[in-house]
Motif scaffolding. Structure first.
Motif, PDB file in Angstrom:
ATOM      1  N   GLN A  37       0.845  -1.186   0.000  1.00  0.00           N
ATOM      2  CA  GLN A  37       0.000   0.000   0.000  1.00  0.00           C
ATOM      3  C   GLN A  37       0.883   1.240   0.000  1.00  0.00           C
ATOM      4  O   GLN A  37       1.461   1.613   1.026  1.00  0.00           O
ATOM      5  N   GLN A  41      -2.857   5.441  -1.615  1.00  0.00           N
ATOM      6  CA  GLN A  41      -3.422   4.453  -2.543  1.00  0.00           C
ATOM      7  C   GLN A  41      -3.995   3.268  -1.778  1.00  0.00           C
ATOM      8  O   GLN A  41      -3.737   3.080  -0.584  1.00  0.00           O
TER       9      GLN A  41
ATOM     10  N   ASP B 104      -8.720   3.169  -4.171  1.00  0.00           N
ATOM     11  CA  ASP B 104      -7.667   3.934  -3.507  1.00  0.00           C
ATOM     12  C   ASP B 104      -8.124   4.588  -2.202  1.00  0.00           C
ATOM     13  O   ASP B 104      -7.337   5.240  -1.522  1.00  0.00           O
TER      14      ASP B 104
END
Lengths: 113, 112
Positions: A37, A41, B104
């Motif tokens: 990650q 994001q 996201d």
């Protein structure tokens, strides 16, 4: 009952070095998935291990490799570190019995300088 | 183009407001639709999931899936300051137990 545990929590490495991250799955879980990650994001799937074999792989280069041990714990290895590898690395454990839920650890924050 | 697109936010609402969080996707093979909540410096935790199209309610949270439009939503009623977090939608195909494709995230702040 301990959940998913990851170690270390934070790590700083230099470009070109190698790193190993560790994960112990939740009790009763036999499948471990790793995610990367980046800041801002969502998690991106790296690979999944079951029965000590890599079963699925995301779009990550061969510098990313892993291992699963007989006790279901897992390691993620990254070779030749790049600045772009800086991210939170998450381990998720689950079962192969059709359960939907995957439990995530708190992650390892890797910084490459 | 990403397989899953999530409204980016950030979102700031007063306490008690109704919050709507949304994602769109392109892969018709997705069968399970999940919402995770992630607090700062923590791993994601599963809030709820739905299978195929329809609605599912759990307390103040409602998940909605419209497969024909490839659109999923999470509604939070009577939002609380403790709901302040990043919300991630995640989708997966029926046969893949662990692999999920995430949006996201949308960062939500609920102000007292």
């Amino acid at each position: 009952d301990a959940g998913v545990t990851q170690s270390p929590t934070h790590l700083i490495k230099t470009r070109g070095q190698q790193v190993t991250l560790r994960c112990s799955p939740k009790s009763g879980h036999d499948t471990v998935s790793w995610y990367q990650q980046a800041l801002g994001q969502g998690p991106q799937f790296i690979f999944q291990y079951y029965e000590e074999e890599e079963r699925q792989r995301g779009n990550f280069p061969d510098r990313f490799s892993g291992h699963q041990f007989p006790n279901y714990s897992s390691e993620l290895n990254v070779n030749a570190l790049l600045l772009g590898d800086s991210a939170l690395y998450l381990c998720a454990s689950s079962t192969t019995t059709g359960s939907i839920e995957a439990f995530f650890g708190q992650g390892t924050r890797l910084t490459v300088v | 183009q990403k397989e899953v697109e999530q409204d980016p936010g950030p979102l700031s609402v007063p306490e008690g407001a109704i919050v709507s969080l949304n994602c769109t996707y392109s892969n018709s093979a997705f069968q399970y639709f999940m919402w995770y909540r992630q607090y700062s410096r923590k791993g994601p935790e599963l809030l709820m999931y739905t299978y195929s199209s329809g609605n599912k309610e759990d307390g103040r949270f409602t998940a909605q899936v419209d497969k024909s439009s490839k659109y999923i939503s999470l509604f939070i009623r009577d939002s609380q300051p403790s709901d302040s977090a990043t919300y991630l939608c995640a989708l997966r195909e029926y046969t893949n137990a662990g692999k999920s494709t995430f949006g996201d995230g949308t960062t939500l702040t609920v102000k007292p």
